[in-house]
Design a protein around this motif. Structure first.
Motif, PDB file in Angstrom:
ATOM      1  N   MET A   1      38.105  45.411  33.570  1.00 13.60           N
ATOM      2  CA  MET A   1      38.821  46.161  34.608  1.00 13.60           C
ATOM      3  C   MET A   1      37.858  46.880  35.568  1.00 13.60           C
ATOM      4  SD  MET A   1      41.561  45.288  33.038  1.00 13.60           S
ATOM      5  CE  MET A   1      42.360  45.067  31.446  1.00 13.60           C
ATOM      6  N   HIS A   2      38.447  47.307  36.730  1.00 16.84           N
ATOM      7  CA  HIS A   2      37.751  48.068  37.776  1.00 16.84           C
ATOM      8  C   HIS A   2      36.600  47.287  38.400  1.00 16.84           C
ATOM      9  CE1 HIS A   2      40.161  51.375  36.359  1.00 16.84           C
ATOM     10  NE2 HIS A   2      39.542  51.397  35.157  1.00 16.84           N
ATOM     11  N   LEU A   3      36.701  45.957  38.435  1.00 14.83           N
ATOM     12  CA  LEU A   3      35.610  45.129  38.958  1.00 14.83           C
ATOM     13  C   LEU A   3      35.474  45.296  40.468  1.00 14.83           C
ATOM     14  CD1 LEU A   3      36.330  41.828  36.980  1.00 14.83           C
ATOM     15  CD2 LEU A   3      34.569  43.534  36.475  1.00 14.83           C
ATOM     16  N   ASN A   4      34.252  45.214  40.903  1.00 20.48           N
ATOM     17  CA  ASN A   4      34.004  45.233  42.347  1.00 20.48           C
ATOM     18  C   ASN A   4      34.304  43.859  42.953  1.00 20.48           C
ATOM     19  OD1 ASN A   4      32.981  46.416  44.826  1.00 20.48           O
ATOM     20  ND2 ASN A   4      31.227  45.030  44.568  1.00 20.48           N
ATOM     21  N   LYS A   5      34.038  42.788  42.138  1.00 17.17           N
ATOM     22  CA  LYS A   5      34.300  41.433  42.616  1.00 17.17           C
ATOM     23  C   LYS A   5      34.583  40.536  41.420  1.00 17.17           C
ATOM     24  CE  LYS A   5      32.366  37.789  45.556  1.00 17.17           C
ATOM     25  NZ  LYS A   5      31.187  37.366  46.376  1.00 17.17           N
ATOM     26  N   MET A   6      35.587  39.652  41.616  1.00 20.10           N
ATOM     27  CA  MET A   6      35.931  38.675  40.577  1.00 20.10           C
ATOM     28  C   MET A   6      35.351  37.314  40.962  1.00 20.10           C
ATOM     29  SD  MET A   6      39.899  39.780  39.831  1.00 20.10           S
ATOM     30  CE  MET A   6      40.349  39.651  41.569  1.00 20.10           C
ATOM     31  N   LEU A   7      34.664  36.668  40.007  1.00 22.61           N
ATOM     32  CA  LEU A   7      33.986  35.398  40.284  1.00 22.61           C
ATOM     33  C   LEU A   7      34.705  34.200  39.661  1.00 22.61           C
ATOM     34  CD1 LEU A   7      30.284  36.536  39.765  1.00 22.61           C
ATOM     35  CD2 LEU A   7      31.617  36.452  41.880  1.00 22.61           C
ATOM     36  N   VAL A   8      35.832  34.421  39.034  1.00 21.54           N
ATOM     37  CA  VAL A   8      36.626  33.333  38.455  1.00 21.54           C
ATOM     38  C   VAL A   8      38.066  33.500  38.912  1.00 21.54           C
ATOM     39  CG1 VAL A   8      35.161  32.967  36.431  1.00 21.54           C
ATOM     40  CG2 VAL A   8      37.002  34.663  36.343  1.00 21.54           C
ATOM     41  N   LYS A   9      38.830  32.409  38.769  1.00 24.63           N
ATOM     42  CA  LYS A   9      40.224  32.424  39.160  1.00 24.63           C
ATOM     43  C   LYS A   9      41.116  32.122  37.963  1.00 24.63           C
ATOM     44  CE  LYS A   9      39.224  30.829  43.871  1.00 24.63           C
ATOM     45  NZ  LYS A   9      39.498  29.780  44.888  1.00 24.63           N
ATOM     46  N   ARG A  10      42.357  32.464  38.134  1.00 21.92           N
ATOM     47  CA  ARG A  10      43.342  32.210  37.082  1.00 21.92           C
ATOM     48  C   ARG A  10      43.416  30.718  36.788  1.00 21.92           C
ATOM     49  NH1 ARG A  10      49.706  34.171  37.164  1.00 21.92           N
ATOM     50  NH2 ARG A  10      50.260  33.281  35.115  1.00 21.92           N
ATOM     51  N   GLY A  11      43.453  30.374  35.492  1.00 17.31           N
ATOM     52  CA  GLY A  11      43.524  28.982  35.058  1.00 17.31           C
ATOM     53  C   GLY A  11      42.180  28.364  34.741  1.00 17.31           C
ATOM     54  N   GLU A  12      41.090  29.039  35.133  1.00 16.53           N
ATOM     55  CA  GLU A  12      39.766  28.500  34.848  1.00 16.53           C
ATOM     56  C   GLU A  12      39.391  28.719  33.382  1.00 16.53           C
ATOM     57  OE1 GLU A  12      36.556  29.626  37.345  1.00 16.53           O
ATOM     58  OE2 GLU A  12      37.680  29.393  39.207  1.00 16.53           O
TER      59      GLU A  12
ATOM     60  N   GLY B   1      37.122  31.002  26.559  1.00 17.13           N
ATOM     61  CA  GLY B   1      38.572  31.035  26.655  1.00 17.13           C
ATOM     62  C   GLY B   1      39.044  30.590  28.016  1.00 17.13           C
ATOM     63  N   LYS B   2      40.278  30.954  28.341  1.00 13.63           N
ATOM     64  CA  LYS B   2      40.904  30.572  29.607  1.00 13.63           C
ATOM     65  C   LYS B   2      41.364  31.823  30.338  1.00 13.63           C
ATOM     66  CE  LYS B   2      44.498  27.545  31.490  1.00 13.63           C
ATOM     67  NZ  LYS B   2      45.577  26.579  31.172  1.00 13.63           N
ATOM     68  N   VAL B   3      41.054  31.894  31.631  1.00 13.85           N
ATOM     69  CA  VAL B   3      41.450  33.037  32.450  1.00 13.85           C
ATOM     70  C   VAL B   3      42.955  32.959  32.689  1.00 13.85           C
ATOM     71  CG1 VAL B   3      41.156  34.218  34.641  1.00 13.85           C
ATOM     72  CG2 VAL B   3      39.190  33.109  33.543  1.00 13.85           C
ATOM     73  N   ILE B   4      43.682  33.972  32.192  1.00 18.07           N
ATOM     74  CA  ILE B   4      45.133  34.002  32.400  1.00 18.07           C
ATOM     75  C   ILE B   4      45.527  35.023  33.466  1.00 18.07           C
ATOM     76  CG2 ILE B   4      45.612  33.205  30.050  1.00 18.07           C
ATOM     77  CD1 ILE B   4      46.268  36.113  29.305  1.00 18.07           C
ATOM     78  N   GLU B   5      44.570  35.847  33.906  1.00 18.73           N
ATOM     79  CA  GLU B   5      44.846  36.832  34.958  1.00 18.73           C
ATOM     80  C   GLU B   5      43.558  37.134  35.698  1.00 18.73           C
ATOM     81  OE1 GLU B   5      47.295  38.386  37.301  1.00 18.73           O
ATOM     82  OE2 GLU B   5      48.210  38.037  35.339  1.00 18.73           O
ATOM     83  N   ALA B   6      43.610  37.063  37.032  1.00 24.29           N
ATOM     84  CA  ALA B   6      42.492  37.448  37.886  1.00 24.29           C
ATOM     85  C   ALA B   6      43.117  38.000  39.172  1.00 24.29           C
ATOM     86  CB  ALA B   6      41.577  36.261  38.156  1.00 24.29           C
ATOM     87  N   SER B   7      43.435  39.287  39.129  1.00 20.81           N
ATOM     88  CA  SER B   7      44.198  39.876  40.235  1.00 20.81           C
ATOM     89  C   SER B   7      43.878  41.359  40.360  1.00 20.81           C
ATOM     90  CB  SER B   7      45.700  39.671  39.999  1.00 20.81           C
ATOM     91  OG  SER B   7      46.109  40.320  38.793  1.00 20.81           O
TER      92      SER B   7
END
Length: 333
Positions: A275-286, A247-253
């Motif tokens: 949710m509750h991630l220690n670190k996000m490895l993707v960005k919105r829109g990817e 799919g497509k990342v619509i939120e990474a915040s």
């Protein structure tokens, strides 16, 4: 009739009978030699003519015979050539008939492949074309191991031509129908593959320890009943978190309640949340693929310990993710 000899001329008398007039002819004396000579010349000319006519006739006969013999040999050669060509055509026809049978066998294999494609695409609609194709008779294997040489008759060759023509016509129809069916099956298979890729059927983490399920529960902070909109999956800090569908990342915040969160839209109204991630490895829109590493497990936001809060929403309404979690391997597509 009588003739009278004289010195210079000859007299011929014709006495027809009593009381009738006598007829006389007077000829020169030299006519005694001329007339036989003329008669002799005429006879010689006649025999010479006969001789030359016989010679010419014989030569003409020989010429005609040679011409006839040549034409006869040419005709025999042509007949032999035509016989050889006919035998070759018959042999080619037999080969064509055998190739048609072999092609029918290959067509049966393609039909089996088409059936496998239908099973893979999980099509619920009955395939009418395959039912039609199932009427195709199985080919009979040919084994040339010897036997008596029996010439074929024209009726047998005609029957073979008719059967081969009918078989090829049927075969062409079957191939056209199969091509249409394969195109439809291919489209269904692509659609099925796409649906599988966007359906969240993977576990988001390698551990399957469930600490809190979907539904009403006692809030861990207030102790009051509250609606839990997802699953809490236990894990160690820094454990990998995977996308459960493409799919497509619509939120990474960051969110005060959910901490570091990632929301992926899978189309068809389906979304998943991590949710509750220690670190996000993707960005919105990817764009992400099924099984792709997208973050690391943590305890950010409103959390009492390291875990992953995992949600599935359909048309923006949270639903129980449990029925979707059917695959235990992150690399399964």
């Amino acid at each position: 009739m009588r003739f009278i000899w004289g010195k210079k001329e000859l007299t011929f008398m014709i006495i027809p009978g009593a009381n009738r007039r006598t007829v006389r002819f007077k000829l020169p004396h030299s006519s005694l030699y001329i007339v036989p000579s003329v008669i002799l010349l005429v006879l010689i000319g006649f025999f010479v003519t006969i001789y030359f006519m016989n010679t010419y006739s014989h030569q003409t006969k020989e010429n005609l015979q040679r011409t006839f013999d040549g034409q006869e040999r040419q005709l025999v050669n042509q007949i032999t050539l035509k016989d050889n060509e006919l035998e070759q055509l018959q042999a080619n026809l037999i080969d064509l008939s055998q190739q048609a049978d072999e092609f029918k066998s290959k067509l049966e294999e393609i039909k089996k492949l088409d059936h496998v494609i239908q099973l893979m695409s999980e099509s619920e609609e009955p395939n009418r074309t395959s039912k039609k194709l199932s009427a195709l008779s199985d080919s009979t294997a040919n084994s040339d191991v010897g036997g008596n040489e029996v010439p074929v008759t024209s009726q047998e060759v005609t029957q073979l031509v008719s059967n081969t023509k009918q078989g090829l016509s049927t075969l062409v129809g079957d191939i056209n129908a199969l091509l249409v069916n394969l195109s439809e099956s291919e489209a269904r298979l692509k659609e099925a593959d796409y649906l599988r890729s966007i359906t969240p059927t993977l576990w988001p983490i390698t551990t399957h320890s469930l600490t809190s399920g979907f539904g009403i529960r006692k809030d861990p902070f207030t102790g009051k009943p509250s609606m839990h909109t997802g699953l809490d999956l236990d894990g160690e800090l820094g454990d990998p978190v995977y996308a459960t569908a493409s799919g497509k990342v619509i939120e990474a915040s960051f969110d005060n309640e959910y901490g570091n969160r990632i929301i992926v839209d899978h189309s068809r109204g389906i979304q998943t949340g991590y949710m509750h991630l220690n670190k996000m490895l993707v960005k919105r829109g990817e764009s992400v693929t099924k099984g792709q590493l997208i973050g690391l497990l943590g305890s950010t936001g409103r959390s009492t310990g390291s875990h992953l809060h995992y949600e599935v929403q359909k048309n923006r309404v949270p639903i129980d993710p449990t029925p979707y979690l059917i695959s235990n391997r992150k690399d399964e597509r």
